[in-house]
Design a protein around this motif. Structure first.
Motif, mmCIF file in Angstrom:
data_model
loop_
_atom_site.group_PDB
_atom_site.id
_atom_site.type_symbol
_atom_site.label_atom_id
_atom_site.label_comp_id
_atom_site.label_asym_id
_atom_site.label_seq_id
_atom_site.Cartn_x
_atom_site.Cartn_y
_atom_site.Cartn_z
ATOM 1 N N LEU A 82 -74.441 -65.795 18.017
ATOM 2 C CA LEU A 82 -73.289 -65.115 17.447
ATOM 3 C C LEU A 82 -73.738 -63.856 16.724
ATOM 4 O O LEU A 82 -74.754 -63.855 16.048
ATOM 5 C CB LEU A 82 -72.592 -66.056 16.466
ATOM 6 N N VAL A 83 -73.021 -62.779 16.879
ATOM 7 C CA VAL A 83 -73.394 -61.531 16.223
ATOM 8 C C VAL A 83 -72.342 -61.155 15.197
ATOM 9 O O VAL A 83 -71.292 -61.749 15.101
ATOM 10 C CB VAL A 83 -73.548 -60.381 17.255
ATOM 11 N N ALA A 84 -72.660 -60.134 14.412
ATOM 12 C CA ALA A 84 -71.764 -59.692 13.357
ATOM 13 C C ALA A 84 -70.382 -59.392 13.909
ATOM 14 O O ALA A 84 -70.230 -58.909 15.027
ATOM 15 C CB ALA A 84 -72.342 -58.462 12.675
ATOM 16 N N GLY A 85 -69.359 -59.659 13.095
ATOM 17 C CA GLY A 85 -67.989 -59.447 13.537
ATOM 18 C C GLY A 85 -67.283 -60.757 13.801
ATOM 19 O O GLY A 85 -66.067 -60.820 13.832
ATOM 20 N N HIS A 86 -68.071 -61.825 13.980
ATOM 21 C CA HIS A 86 -67.513 -63.162 14.121
ATOM 22 C C HIS A 86 -67.765 -63.917 12.831
ATOM 23 O O HIS A 86 -68.736 -63.679 12.133
ATOM 24 C CB HIS A 86 -68.162 -63.885 15.302
ATOM 25 N N GLU A 87 -66.912 -64.856 12.559
ATOM 26 C CA GLU A 87 -67.005 -65.586 11.295
ATOM 27 C C GLU A 87 -68.273 -66.425 11.241
ATOM 28 O O GLU A 87 -68.599 -67.136 12.187
ATOM 29 C CB GLU A 87 -65.778 -66.485 11.133
ATOM 30 N N LYS A 88 -68.972 -66.349 10.138
ATOM 31 C CA LYS A 88 -70.176 -67.151 9.948
ATOM 32 C C LYS A 88 -69.851 -68.359 9.077
ATOM 33 O O LYS A 88 -68.855 -68.360 8.349
ATOM 34 C CB LYS A 88 -71.295 -66.310 9.328
ATOM 35 N N PRO A 89 -70.671 -69.406 9.128
ATOM 36 C CA PRO A 89 -70.446 -70.550 8.237
ATOM 37 C C PRO A 89 -70.422 -70.096 6.782
ATOM 38 O O PRO A 89 -71.182 -69.203 6.376
ATOM 39 C CB PRO A 89 -71.657 -71.446 8.525
ATOM 40 N N GLY A 90 -69.572 -70.721 5.984
ATOM 41 C CA GLY A 90 -69.383 -70.291 4.610
ATOM 42 C C GLY A 90 -70.639 -70.359 3.761
ATOM 43 O O GLY A 90 -70.782 -69.618 2.789
ATOM 44 N N PHE A 91 -71.574 -71.244 4.140
ATOM 45 C CA PHE A 91 -72.782 -71.413 3.339
ATOM 46 C C PHE A 91 -73.917 -70.489 3.769
ATOM 47 O O PHE A 91 -74.964 -70.456 3.129
ATOM 48 C CB PHE A 91 -73.269 -72.872 3.439
ATOM 49 N N TRP A 92 -73.735 -69.720 4.848
ATOM 50 C CA TRP A 92 -74.870 -69.050 5.494
ATOM 51 C C TRP A 92 -75.561 -68.026 4.598
ATOM 52 O O TRP A 92 -76.797 -68.014 4.490
ATOM 53 C CB TRP A 92 -74.407 -68.401 6.793
ATOM 54 N N ASP A 93 -74.792 -67.154 3.960
ATOM 55 C CA ASP A 93 -75.408 -66.102 3.138
ATOM 56 C C ASP A 93 -76.131 -66.686 1.932
ATOM 57 O O ASP A 93 -77.253 -66.271 1.609
ATOM 58 C CB ASP A 93 -74.357 -65.087 2.689
ATOM 59 N N GLU A 94 -75.491 -67.631 1.265
ATOM 60 C CA GLU A 94 -76.125 -68.268 0.109
ATOM 61 C C GLU A 94 -77.421 -68.955 0.526
ATOM 62 O O GLU A 94 -78.462 -68.823 -0.144
ATOM 63 C CB GLU A 94 -75.174 -69.284 -0.524
ATOM 64 N N ALA A 95 -77.344 -69.685 1.637
ATOM 65 C CA ALA A 95 -78.525 -70.401 2.121
ATOM 66 C C ALA A 95 -79.649 -69.436 2.474
ATOM 67 O O ALA A 95 -80.814 -69.655 2.102
ATOM 68 C CB ALA A 95 -78.147 -71.241 3.342
ATOM 69 N N SER A 96 -79.326 -68.364 3.178
ATOM 70 C CA SER A 96 -80.351 -67.399 3.587
ATOM 71 C C SER A 96 -81.024 -66.768 2.378
ATOM 72 O O SER A 96 -82.251 -66.613 2.335
ATOM 73 C CB SER A 96 -79.722 -66.315 4.475
ATOM 74 N N THR A 97 -80.227 -66.416 1.380
ATOM 75 C CA THR A 97 -80.781 -65.803 0.164
ATOM 76 C C THR A 97 -81.702 -66.775 -0.569
ATOM 77 O O THR A 97 -82.813 -66.412 -0.985
ATOM 78 C CB THR A 97 -79.638 -65.358 -0.764
#
Length: 215
Positions: A5-20
């Motif tokens: 999946l690439v940008a522009g599609h909805e990501k899981p709500g936890f993804w950014d927090e988890a990545s950081t």
């Protein structure tokens, strides 16, 4: 498997927090994650499709699984349904080129869905181990397949599939200079990733393959 999946599609709500958080805790992920900033876990396919695709992909290469899945979906549609599989099996017991055993497993899975022997709608409210137990009661589904379902369909954030050869290979490559690793050693490395072990696993898969795994 499919393109990530690439940008522009909805990501899981936890993804950014988890990545950081993972970048802050783990020196390897601190290097890997920024390489894939515009990609994340793809949206879920229907439960039957996720499970059927995981069965097809079990213990074979991504390339072989892709080819096998393509033949199967040419006969049964892009999102194959249990009814279509049962109908196809009446004239083609191998379901367009699957191994005999995998065809049997997918037909049994289709029967479970069509006869409502399982209740997919209830899985989202169950904890991970309860879902795994439910799925492993189906012929041909073991813990690895159930964990792929938790990751790709239910998008649970903290799944660590220690039976996955690609995950062990990535841990070996990045954390042990290519030396083979045991499940115990992999689990030790992954302690720092909780409660985001799904996300760490996805980035490690991604580090090995230019097209991300998708079920």
């Amino acid at each position: 498997m499919s393109e990530s999946l690439v940008a522009g599609h909805e990501k899981p709500g936890f993804w950014d927090e988890a990545s950081t958080e993972l970048m802050g805790r783990d020196r390897i992920l601190r290097k890997l994650i920024p390489r894939h900033k515009s990609e994340w876990l793809a949206p879920a396919a229907p439960p039957f499709v996720t499970l059927a695709r995981a069965i097809v992909g079990h213990q074979i290469s991504v390339k072989a699984a892709d080819a096998m899945w393509q033949r199967f979906t040419e006969a049964c549609g892009r999102d194959p349904s249990p009814r279509c599989v049962i109908r196809l099996a009446e004239t083609d017991i191998r379901l367009s080129g699957l191994s005999k055993r995998k065809a049997e497993y997918i037909l049994d899975l289709a029967t479970h869905f069509s006869e409502k022997k399982i209740k997919p709608a209830s899985w989202s409210a169950m904890d991970d181990e309860a879902v795994i137990a439910d799925l492993c009661a189906i012929r041909g589904i073991g813990r690895w397949t159930a964990e792929m379902f938790l990751i790709f369909n239910l998008q649970r954030p903290d799944v660590l599939p220690l039976d996955d050869a690609s995950l062990l290979k990535a841990i070996s490559l990045h954390y042990f200079s290519g030396e083979p690793v045991s499940r115990f050693e992999a689990r030790e490395v992954a302690q720092a990733w909780a409660p985001w072990r799904t996300v760490a696993t996805w980035y490690l898969w991604r580090s090995l393959d230019p097209a991300s795994v998708q079920y």
